[in-house]
Design a protein around this motif. Structure first.
Motif: not given
Lengths: 65, 132
Positions: A32, A37-41, A44, B67-68, B71, B127-131
């Protein structure tokens, strides 16, 4: 936010699985991340930067799409 | 592991009670009951897939949750809650227009909530998780 994880992974000859195990996440999370598709913490992002031995901003490119 | 076992246990209990309800009834089954049975089977399939993923993660040395995945579950739960509010308003509207027993409306509502969560989960996984 873009990132250069794939590039650094290739440079360090790490598989997604290796990187996932070193930062204690699932392989899917690395997939991801590489697909943006994902912004890490922050933690991370820090852990990944530590694995590659570079600052966070070298891996994660803020303000770029 | 604990959550995986709980999810597995819930799936098995739901499957057993559904099978008892569906096959144990003497009267003939109607379309509404067949539809409910089908939806429950799909939901149990989703639950078992969820559990299998957790167990296979443990077997391959990965964390069960990271964490993913947390979320995705949180975002799916939040979305399904909002959507379910509108679904209940629709059910109340429907109840006045269609002859349905109160327990049928409640049953359909609870099943719909589970289906909404399933779709939200699948959507966020794709879709994924984006801020944003």
């Amino acid at each position: 936010m873009n990132n250069r994880i794939r590039e650094y992974r290739a440079r360090f000859d790490l598989t997604q699985d290796d990187l996932a195990k070193r930062v204690n996440v699932r392989r899917e999370t690395i997939v991801f991340l590489e697909k943006n598709k994902y912004n890490p913490s922050l933690k991370l992002a820090h852990d990944i930067a530590v694995v590659f031995g570079v600052p966070i901003e070298e891996i994660f490119l803020f303000g770029e799409e | 592991m604990k959550r995986g076992i709980i999810a597995l246990l819930v799936s098995v209990i739901v499957l057993a009670t559904t099978a008892y309800w569906f096959f144990g009834t003497k009267k003939s089954v109607n379309v509404h009951e067949i539809l409910s049975f089908g939806v429950i089977i799909i939901l149990i399939g989703f639950g078992i897939w969820f559990v299998v993923r957790r167990f296979s993660a443990v077997r391959s040395g990965e964390p069960q949750e990271d964490e993913l995945s947390k979320k995705i579950v949180q975002k799916s739960a939040a979305w399904s809650y909002y959507i379910s509010l509108y679904m209940w308003v629709f059910m109340i509207w429907l109840k006045d227009r269609v002859t349905m027993k109160t327990e049928e409306v409640l049953g359909a509502g609870i099943l719909s909530m589970a289906v909404i969560f399933m779709f939200c989960y699948i959507f966020h996984r794709l879709r994924g998780v984006r801020n944003e």
